[in-house]
Enzyme design. Structure first.
Site: not given
Length: 381
Positions: A12, A105-106
């Protein structure tokens, strides 16, 4: 190999929008920073220094500035965030045989079986270092036996952290955590559980599954499994080729520009709604045109990740204007959204006002109840 013997890494990117802004301007580092819209907008992201004052994403800007009046506020650059997301994706794709892009974003990577050839914890640590070296972005990760544990553990060691939850330690790791730490437990469910005297995941795990099922239905049975550290959800291989599309072959070939524009608006709104229903955003728009002589032409463009109709419509119109250059009768028009990534409307929070976001939510609510054609733009009529 059994599912509970898997090796899953959850990665993350820390305060992603903020980290990108700090890369662009080092003066922002270590200071309260808010990425968001104007005075009537909402917070899209904020630095950990701003979070210390109670600021969080989706909060009205006025409230955020009341809590942290000395924070620096910037509008943000959606195009930059999409570009850096793609950079990180490229690094992971080059290093890992199978990964899932869970959001902008993960990421989840499946390293199951790698220990036969390489030290998995060492590989995970090196991947974190490589992402930082090649993109400048800090990332937190956790290595565990399933996606649930790795995600929860990642959240517990942010920012710029790393941890490993050994196989067999899943239940004991979860036990002392507050019930709100468990994904799928929102405010409403948490309130109901606390009214039942359930404050920790340990207590939740001790409640018979049948009782939770009777109280919460199918979600209750899943809550029981998760509280005991059980999650068999697979890592879904990421593919840029996934798409949503639609096209229309007309009964009569046409050169009516107004009609063609109306059809384009109607089709874009239709699959834009599908996009949001699937909780996804698109990074690429393609428009297809087939002339009466069956010549077929297409144009596509990469865009900042979005699911907003007004952005998608503008892009589709620009592509159509570039495509339609022969002044011949048109037989077919089509549109496709590809480079799909799980995500929600909050990715565009810095771009729109709170009223705009609420408008989209209201329109989609009506469409869910009465069908995708219940609300359309006037120019599509």
């Amino acid at each position: 190999m059994k599912l509970n013997e898997r090796s899953i890494v959850h990665l993350d990117l820390d305060a992603f929008f903020v980290s990108v802004e700090c890369l662009k301007n080092s003066a922002f580092k270590g200071k309260p920073l808010i990425v968001g819209g104007g005075e009537r907008g909402v917070v899209a992201a904020c630095s950990y220094e701003a979070r210390a004052f109670g600021v969080h994403a989706a909060m009205p800007m006025r409230t955020a500035l009341y809590l942290c009046p000395h924070a620096t506020v910037i509008k943000g650059d959606h195009e930059d965030y999409s570009r850096y997301s793609r950079l990180v994706t490229e690094v992971i794709a080059d290093a890992v045989p199978m990964f899932e892009k869970a959001s902008i974003d993960e990421f989840y990577t499946d390293l199951t079986g790698m220990d036969k050839f390489y030290n998995t914890p060492k590989f995970s640590k090196e991947l974190k270092a490589r992402i930082y070296k090649e993109t400048g972005l800090p990332v937190t990760y956790a290595l565990a036996s399933n996606k649930l544990i790795s995600k929860i553990a990642t959240n517990e060691v942010k920012p710029d952290g790393q941890t490993i939850i050994p196989l067999g330690a899943e239940k004991s790791y979860l036990a002392p955590l507050a019930i709100e730490k468990m994904p799928m437990i929102g405010n409403k469910t948490a309130t109901l559980l606390r009214e039942m005297g359930v404050n920790t995941i340990r207590t939740l795990s001790e409640i018979p599954a049948s009782l939770l099922g009777a109280r919460f239905g199918k979600n209750g049975l899943e809550l029981s499994r998760r509280a005991n550290g059980i999650d068999e959800t697979p890592v879904v291989p990421y593919s840029e080729q996934k798409s949503i599309s639609t096209q229309e072959t007309f009964n009569n070939d046409t050169i009516d520009i107004a009609f063609l524009n109306r059809e384009l608006v109607r089709m874009t709104e239709k699959i834009g709604f599908e996009l949001r229903q699937q909780n996804k955003v698109t990074g690429c728009v393609t428009v297809k045109l087939r002339y009466a002589n069956f010549d077929t032409v297409t144009k596509q463009v990469s865009i900042p990740y979005t699911s907003s109709d007004h952005v998608l419509l503008r892009t589709a119109k620009e592509l159509f204007d570039k495509l339609y250059d022969r002044r011949m009768l048109v037989r077919l028009v089509g549109i496709r959204f590809s480079d799909l990534v799980p995500g929600n409307y909050q990715i565009s929070l810095f771009d729109d006002t709170k009223e705009m976001i609420q408008l989209y939510q209201a329109i989609d609510s009506i469409k869910r109840q009465f069908g995708a054609g219940a609300v359309i733009r006037a120019r599509a009529l």
